[in-house]
Design an enzyme around this catalytic site. Structure first.
Site, PDB file in Angstrom:
ATOM      1  N   LYS A 126      -3.221  -1.430  15.520  1.00  0.00           N
ATOM      2  CA  LYS A 126      -2.694  -0.590  16.592  1.00  0.00           C
ATOM      3  C   LYS A 126      -3.718  -0.436  17.690  1.00  0.00           C
ATOM      4  O   LYS A 126      -4.917  -0.340  17.413  1.00  0.00           O
ATOM      5  CB  LYS A 126      -2.371   0.796  16.045  1.00  0.00           C
ATOM      6  CG  LYS A 126      -1.151   0.782  15.174  1.00  0.00           C
ATOM      7  CD  LYS A 126      -0.612   2.176  14.957  1.00  0.00           C
ATOM      8  CE  LYS A 126       0.717   2.077  14.251  1.00  0.00           C
ATOM      9  NZ  LYS A 126       0.722   2.773  12.972  1.00  0.00           N
ATOM     10  N   GLU A 184       0.830  -1.211   0.000  1.00  0.00           N
ATOM     11  CA  GLU A 184       0.000   0.000   0.000  1.00  0.00           C
ATOM     12  C   GLU A 184       0.867   1.265   0.000  1.00  0.00           C
ATOM     13  O   GLU A 184       2.083   1.208   0.222  1.00  0.00           O
ATOM     14  CB  GLU A 184      -0.951   0.016   1.198  1.00  0.00           C
ATOM     15  CG  GLU A 184      -0.235   0.084   2.530  1.00  0.00           C
ATOM     16  CD  GLU A 184      -1.018   0.846   3.589  1.00  0.00           C
ATOM     17  OE1 GLU A 184      -1.428   1.992   3.320  1.00  0.00           O
ATOM     18  OE2 GLU A 184      -1.189   0.290   4.687  1.00  0.00           O
ATOM     19  N   LYS A 224      -5.892  10.646   0.247  1.00  0.00           N
ATOM     20  CA  LYS A 224      -5.917   9.325   0.889  1.00  0.00           C
ATOM     21  C   LYS A 224      -7.142   8.588   0.348  1.00  0.00           C
ATOM     22  O   LYS A 224      -8.272   8.985   0.623  1.00  0.00           O
ATOM     23  CB  LYS A 224      -5.995   9.513   2.404  1.00  0.00           C
ATOM     24  CG  LYS A 224      -6.208   8.236   3.199  1.00  0.00           C
ATOM     25  CD  LYS A 224      -6.329   8.534   4.690  1.00  0.00           C
ATOM     26  CE  LYS A 224      -6.984   7.390   5.424  1.00  0.00           C
ATOM     27  NZ  LYS A 224      -7.259   7.711   6.839  1.00  0.00           N
TER      28      LYS A 224
HETATM   29  N1  PSU Z   1      -2.884   1.785  10.518  1.00  0.00           N
HETATM   30  C1  PSU Z   1      -1.540   1.812  10.689  1.00  0.00           C
HETATM   31  N2  PSU Z   1      -0.771   2.393   9.733  1.00  0.00           N
HETATM   32  C2  PSU Z   1      -1.320   2.937   8.592  1.00  0.00           C
HETATM   33  C3  PSU Z   1      -2.742   2.874   8.432  1.00  0.00           C
HETATM   34  C4  PSU Z   1      -3.477   2.291   9.411  1.00  0.00           C
HETATM   35  O1  PSU Z   1      -1.057   1.322  11.683  1.00  0.00           O
HETATM   36  O2  PSU Z   1      -0.591   3.460   7.753  1.00  0.00           O
HETATM   37  C5  PSU Z   1      -3.361   3.414   7.164  1.00  0.00           C
HETATM   38  C6  PSU Z   1      -3.666   2.255   6.206  1.00  0.00           C
HETATM   39  O3  PSU Z   1      -3.509   2.702   4.880  1.00  0.00           O
HETATM   40  C7  PSU Z   1      -5.143   1.967   6.484  1.00  0.00           C
HETATM   41  C8  PSU Z   1      -5.651   3.360   6.724  1.00  0.00           C
HETATM   42  O4  PSU Z   1      -5.804   1.322   5.432  1.00  0.00           O
HETATM   43  O5  PSU Z   1      -4.625   4.006   7.479  1.00  0.00           O
HETATM   44  C9  PSU Z   1      -6.954   3.348   7.491  1.00  0.00           C
HETATM   45  O6  PSU Z   1      -7.488   4.637   7.534  1.00  0.00           O
HETATM   46  P1  PSU Z   1      -8.973   4.850   8.100  1.00  0.00           P
HETATM   47  O7  PSU Z   1      -8.892   4.513   9.551  1.00  0.00           O
HETATM   48  O8  PSU Z   1      -9.255   6.292   7.837  1.00  0.00           O
HETATM   49  O9  PSU Z   1      -9.870   3.924   7.325  1.00  0.00           O
END
Ligand code: PSU
Ligand code: MN
Length: 299
Positions: free
Chosen positions: A158, A24, A85
């Site tokens: 996380k 990604e 994003k």
């Molecule tokens: N969690 C991490 N590192 C990241 C992301 C999430 O520990 O880089 C990034 C990934 O690309 C994930 C996105 O798909 O954040 C999720 O964002 P949201 O919570 O806005 O869906």
């Protein structure tokens, strides 16, 4: 598909039946600072190659989905400002309006599937945020895992997220959550979360067999593999938890929400741990890239 192009190296690997691993790019544009983001992206690609597989970092450049970036593209993206994003909801918009954007887990899964790639390595997935009962903030990554047939290797999620609710949601959505070589679901910086592994397998060949069995049954969606961070790179929960609490309190106090929330929390964690979280982050993504390459080879 004119909205998607393979890099020459990825096209050649797919044609030759060589294993390919998708990577990604939101982690590059919104997850880590420059220049560590570009260094990490290079190291992760090298880890995939060292296992005999071809890396395909995915991003949208001028409205075209790229499966595989060259070094100049990686470097430019790492320094660029204004990359969107992109999740499932934004991909069509980015293509139609010829934007630049990095892909989240959800969007990378979609692109990988359309590009003919079945295994994808990342750091952590999005999930159910703490306080979701009030904010309804649940990452589109979870729904995507339920519908797109790509295997996602991560180091768990996380603890900035609500891990029990994240696992419950994955179960509701019918997503198999397999932990590699452990009975506990990993919590990104820590090998353990205190939550049992929904499923456990110990070898890439076994994970490949699970993917094949699901395909044969025509079950929709992907497989989520939780790969615990290597012991020597782990950060103790006692060290990481106070930083998480502070970061979440700051987000609440400043009203950060929606798409901006995860990047905000990631960047605050970096500062609050004085860079220690970043070193662990790099190690675990590399570790995931190696496992993903072995799964891709076993498929
Ligand atoms: N969690 C991490 N590192 C990241 C992301 C999430 O520990 O880089 C990034 C990934 O690309 C994930 C996105 O798909 O954040 C999720 O964002 P949201 O919570 O806005 O869906
Ligand atoms: Mn969200």
């Amino acid at each position: 598909m004119t909205s998607l192009i393979h890099s020459p190296a990825v096209a050649a690997a797919l044609k030759a039946g060589k294993p390919v691993v998708a990577l990604e790019s939101t982690i590059i544009t919104h997850g880590m600072p420059f220049p560590q983001n570009v260094e990490t992206a290079r190291q992760v690609e090298a880890a995939v190659r060292a296992e005999g597989a071809e890396p395909a970092t995915i991003a949208v450049l001028d409205g075209v989905i790229h499966a595989g970036l060259d070094d100049a593209q990686l470097e430019a993206m790492g320094q660029a400002k204004g990359f969107l994003k992109l999740s499932r909801a934004d991909l069509g918009y980015a293509i139609a309006t010829r934007k630049n954007g990095s892909t989240t887990v959800a969007a990378t899964m979609i692109a990988a599937d359309r590009a003919g790639i079945r295994v994808f390595a990342t750091g952590g997935i999005g999930g159910v945020h703490r306080g979701a009962e009030k904010t309804y903030d649940v990452s589109a990554d979870l729904q995507e895992l339920a519908r797109t047939p790509v295997c996602v290797v991560c180091a768990g999620a996380k603890a900035i997220l609500d891990l029990p609710k994240t696992l419950e949601t994955l179960e509701t959505l019918g997503v198999p959550v397999v932990v590699n070589g452990s009975d506990e679901f990993p919590a990104f910086w820590s090998r353990k979360s205190g939550l049992p592994a929904p499923l456990r397998l110990d070898r890439p060949e076994e994970i490949a067999a699970l993917i094949r069995a699901r395909a044969e049954l025509r079950l929709d969606g992907g497989v989520l593999v939780g790969n615990p961070i290597p012991l020597e790179d782990e950060i103790a929960a006692s060290e990481i938890n106070p930083a998480i609490e502070t970061a979440i309190d700051e987000a609440d106090a400043t009203g950060v929400s929606g798409k901006a929330l995860t990047p905000f929390l990631l960047s605050r964690m970096l500062t609050l741990t004085e860079g220690r979280s970043l070193i662990a982050n790099i190690a675990l993504v590399e570790n995931n890239a190696r496992l993903a390459a072995r799964i891709a080879a076993a498929l």
